[in-house]
Design an enzyme around this catalytic site. Sequence first.
Site, PDB file in Angstrom:
ATOM      1  CB  ALA A  71      -1.041  -0.065   1.201  1.00 46.74           C
TER       2      ALA A  71
ATOM      3  CG  ASN B 189       2.401  -6.594   6.382  1.00 46.44           C
ATOM      4  OD1 ASN B 189       3.475  -7.388   6.702  1.00 46.44           O
ATOM      5  ND2 ASN B 189       1.198  -6.925   6.315  1.00 46.44           N
TER       6      ASN B 189
ATOM      7  CG  HIS C  58       0.012   4.019   4.769  1.00 51.60           C
ATOM      8  ND1 HIS C  58       0.005   3.461   5.858  1.00 51.60           N
ATOM      9  CD2 HIS C  58      -0.585   3.165   3.752  1.00 51.60           C
ATOM     10  CE1 HIS C  58      -0.802   2.405   5.891  1.00 51.60           C
ATOM     11  NE2 HIS C  58      -1.227   2.232   4.861  1.00 51.60           N
TER      12      HIS C  58
END
Length: 261
Positions: free
Chosen positions: A126, A191, A221
Amino acid sequence: MQKLKLAIVGCGFLGNIVADAWQRGLLPEYELVGCLSRSAESARTLADRHGCVACDSLEQLLTLQPDYVVEAASPGVVREIAEAVLRARSNLVLLSIGALADADFLARLEACARTHGRRVHLAAGAIGGFDVLRTTALMSAIDASITTQKGPASLRNTPLFDDGLLDAAEPREVFAGNAREAIALLPTRVNVAVATALATAGVEDTCVSINSVPGFKGDDHRIEVRGEEVHAVVDIYSRTSAIAGWSVVALLRNLVAPIAF
């Protein structure tokens, strides 16, 4: 030209994205030969749709002699299969990068890959920008951090959740620590933090902040790396986890591309 043999471990949402992309002709250099899942039904469903072998064990999967094994399962599965895959002289593509927060396991995996002449490829998942993150880390000593925003409901069934998050009117930081601490607390959810750490300052020195944001959908993120001569920011929003599956497709395409990014 002979096609490269491809196998998938983990036949859920992400594994099916890879298989569907292959079926659509987006991975023409590969042949999907087999799949494996903790759920035999999931493996049979994927195999029936795509004309490959639904395997009952890793040993059966490896008898198919895949050139690449895609892991789309969990950090626990990575620890179970990774060294065996490399010893069978298959390359490994990982999505559950959190398994590599264990320094001893990471060292064993590196040694195994070298011994058997194979490689472990880390899918972007991601996040992205691994090239600039690695470049920045090479230039000088750096500070590295990743700040994640999530909706309150997405934190259910984790140690970070409490009912008050659902009624909160303002964002709330629910975790602050380093990447090793984050993956220990949330073994299947961060992760991205471990991937960031491996590309930059390491799991002990990469700061992680997780924030619950009222009304927020998906994940955002924001990675920031700062050194003496450079300041890099990578910010990626994804509404669903589908971006992780597609990052595997992009990686597999790049591995065989005549001009690689």
